[in-house]
Structure formats: C-alpha cells, structure tokens
Scaffold this motif. Structure first.
Motif, PDB file in Angstrom:
ATOM      1  N   UNK A  36       0.834  -1.203   0.000  1.00  0.00           N
ATOM      2  CA  UNK A  36       0.000   0.000   0.000  1.00  0.00           C
ATOM      3  C   UNK A  36       0.870   1.255   0.000  1.00  0.00           C
ATOM      4  N   UNK A  37       1.951   1.216   0.770  1.00  0.00           N
ATOM      5  CA  UNK A  37       2.843   2.369   0.886  1.00  0.00           C
ATOM      6  C   UNK A  37       3.411   2.778  -0.472  1.00  0.00           C
ATOM      7  N   UNK A  38       3.759   1.795  -1.307  1.00  0.00           N
ATOM      8  CA  UNK A  38       4.336   2.105  -2.621  1.00  0.00           C
ATOM      9  C   UNK A  38       3.328   2.810  -3.512  1.00  0.00           C
ATOM     10  N   UNK A  43       0.750   8.253  -5.498  1.00  0.00           N
ATOM     11  CA  UNK A  43      -0.413   9.141  -5.474  1.00  0.00           C
ATOM     12  C   UNK A  43      -0.121  10.495  -4.829  1.00  0.00           C
ATOM     13  N   UNK A  44       0.739  10.510  -3.827  1.00  0.00           N
ATOM     14  CA  UNK A  44       0.987  11.769  -3.106  1.00  0.00           C
ATOM     15  C   UNK A  44       2.057  12.623  -3.786  1.00  0.00           C
ATOM     16  N   UNK A  45       2.603  12.136  -4.885  1.00  0.00           N
ATOM     17  CA  UNK A  45       3.564  12.935  -5.670  1.00  0.00           C
ATOM     18  C   UNK A  45       3.096  13.014  -7.124  1.00  0.00           C
ATOM     19  N   UNK A  46       1.912  13.603  -7.344  1.00  0.00           N
ATOM     20  CA  UNK A  46       1.339  13.607  -8.696  1.00  0.00           C
ATOM     21  C   UNK A  46       2.100  14.482  -9.690  1.00  0.00           C
ATOM     22  N   UNK A  57      -0.683  14.007 -12.988  1.00  0.00           N
ATOM     23  CA  UNK A  57      -1.691  15.038 -13.235  1.00  0.00           C
ATOM     24  C   UNK A  57      -1.893  15.247 -14.739  1.00  0.00           C
ATOM     25  N   UNK A  58      -0.795  15.379 -15.475  1.00  0.00           N
ATOM     26  CA  UNK A  58      -0.894  15.627 -16.922  1.00  0.00           C
ATOM     27  C   UNK A  58      -1.629  14.487 -17.624  1.00  0.00           C
ATOM     28  N   UNK A 222       2.441   1.748  -9.988  1.00  0.00           N
ATOM     29  CA  UNK A 222       1.899   2.775 -10.879  1.00  0.00           C
ATOM     30  C   UNK A 222       0.577   2.312 -11.486  1.00  0.00           C
ATOM     31  N   UNK A 223       0.500   1.031 -11.857  1.00  0.00           N
ATOM     32  CA  UNK A 223      -0.738   0.477 -12.413  1.00  0.00           C
ATOM     33  C   UNK A 223      -1.890   0.656 -11.430  1.00  0.00           C
ATOM     34  N   UNK A 224      -1.683   0.262 -10.175  1.00  0.00           N
ATOM     35  CA  UNK A 224      -2.753   0.346  -9.175  1.00  0.00           C
ATOM     36  C   UNK A 224      -3.071   1.801  -8.854  1.00  0.00           C
ATOM     37  N   UNK A 225      -2.073   2.668  -8.812  1.00  0.00           N
ATOM     38  CA  UNK A 225      -2.316   4.103  -8.567  1.00  0.00           C
ATOM     39  C   UNK A 225      -3.222   4.673  -9.651  1.00  0.00           C
ATOM     40  N   UNK A 226      -2.953   4.324 -10.904  1.00  0.00           N
ATOM     41  CA  UNK A 226      -3.795   4.803 -12.004  1.00  0.00           C
ATOM     42  C   UNK A 226      -5.214   4.242 -11.888  1.00  0.00           C
TER      43      UNK A 226
END
Length: 256
Positions: A36-38, A43-46, A57-58, A222-226
């Motif tokens: 979860x941390x990864x 997410x917290x550095x968009x 963001x872009x 990155x996949x899960x963040x998206x």
C-alpha cells in the motif's frame, strides 16, 4: 449523512486496504502485488515524472479531456435523436432497426474501423468514447420520452397547447430524469472506454497508456495508482450527476 451511514460506507474500503496490505506482505513480490505504501507514494507525488511519460496530473487531465469530448459529442447527438424517436413514431420506425443492430456491438469492436477512418490520433479514441456513451444516453432518452404520462399530454392539449409546445414544455421536462440517468450511465461507460482506447498503439499519453506502459516494465504500483485515480474520477462524475438529479428532480420520488 449520520455517523452510522458514514461508517458503513467506509467499512469495506478500509477492510479492502487492510486485506491488500496483508496479502502484499504475504506474497512479498511487488511485481505481483505492491505494498500500500508504494502506491500511496505514487499518489501523493502527482507532479513527479513517471517512467518518462509525464506526471500523473498531466496524464489524468489528458484522459479527462478525451472523455469530455466524446461524452459531450455523444450527448449532443443522442439526446435530440432520442427525443425525436420517443415522440414521433415515424422517426422511431426510421432509426429503430439500425439502432438495435448497432447497440449490442461492444465499443472496442469498433477499434479497427476507428483506426481506419480516423488514423492514429485523438479522433480515433474520441470516436470509441462516443460509441460507448451514445447508446445508453439514447436508450434512456427514448424510454423517458415514451414513459411521459398520457394525462399530462392530454391536459396540455385541453389547455390549447400545440405540438411544439407539448414537446418543449411537457415531454422534455417530464423525461429529463430519465435523460439524466442515461447521462450517468453514459459517463461511466465513457470513462471505461477512454482507458481502453488509451491502451491502443495509437496512444502516447493518458491513464490507460500509463497503465500499459507501467505493466510492461513491471511497475504494478503505478498500475494500481492509475486504477485508483480512475475509480475516484468515475465516482466524482457519478456523484455530480446524482447531486443534480436529487436537487432538480426530487419531485420524481414523490410521484412514485
């Protein structure tokens, strides 16, 4: 919303995160399931660049722009056509067969034709989004127009209303809740379609593209963040349309 309702709404998401973290610890392989941390760190550095594909963001804004373009285009065509098909039998008979033939075709089945017609670019992706959103909006609009209570139309005729007045002042307002329901469904499908369209070789930006690129180099965080961003934006779209429905069409609940 009271505290009990809020707790119930948050219970399953919290449990899901806890189970996810426990499974990630057990698997101990970020290529299969990252911690979860990864994912939170992504997410917290968009604003940080991701894998040389721009920042989060872009890519998110690019996807939103594509969704809005296809969704508004679909709405601009589907709503007037649905009103005409629902209100005029001749128009319905003219378009019904072709609509019913095309409606069951999945949006992604249009990809080859989309690429052939519009080439490798934005228009091919917007076309896929248009197809995905068009039919739910159209069908709900037709259903809403056809379900306008006959007594409302008869009352308008008794008061001297003409055909155009009935359409503009009775039929369209009375069918607006169903049209809005179609917009909600269409918006959800449009958002799913943009992600799928961005996974095509013609795309070089957007959340769908980022998901496939991250997968190709085993960056599952990155996949899960998206995926989380996609879910959040989809939720915001639905809640926004639901807010409009609750605020401006509360009378519909009173009629049930």
């Amino acid at each position: 919303m009271n505290e009990k309702d809020l707790a119930l709404k948050l219970a399953l998401p919290v449990i899901a995160v806890v189970v996810w973290e426990l499974l990630a610890i057990y698997v101990n392989n970020p290529v299969i399931l990252p911690r979860v941390e990864a994912v939170v760190n992504v997410l917290i550095h968009p604003n940080q660049g991701i894998l040389g594909t721009g920042n989060l963001i872009d890519n998110t804004l690019i996807s939103i722009k594509r969704v809005l373009s296809g969704f508004f285009l679909a709405s601009a065509v589907a709503i007037p056509l649905g009103i005409l098909m629902g209100h005029y039998k001749t128009v319905n008979n003219l378009f019904d067969t072709i609509i019913e033939l095309l409606r069951p075709i999945p949006p992604l089945a249009w990809v080859p034709l989309s690429l052939a017609w519009f080439g490798l670019g934005e228009m091919s992706m917007i076309f896929i989004i248009f197809i995905g959103a068009f039919f739910p909006i159209l069908i709900n609009t037709i259903s809403g127009v056809k379900s306008v209570p006959t007594p409302l139309i008869e009352a308008a005729l008794t008061l001297g209303a003409k055909g155009r007045d009935i359409l503009l002042k009775v039929v369209i307002p009375a069918s607006s809740p169903s049209i809005l329901t179609g917009l909600r469904v269409g918006a959800g499908i449009a958002w799913m379609c943009v992600v799928a369209a961005e996974m095509l070789p013609s795309s070089n930006a957007g959340l769908g593209y980022l998901i496939m690129y991250a997968y190709s180099i085993s960056r599952m965080d990155v996949v899960i963040a998206c995926m989380i961003i996609i879910g959040i934006i989809g939720l915001i779209l639905d809640r926004g349309l639901r807010y409009i429905e609750d605020k401006y069409f509360a009378w519909r609940k009173m009629m049930k």
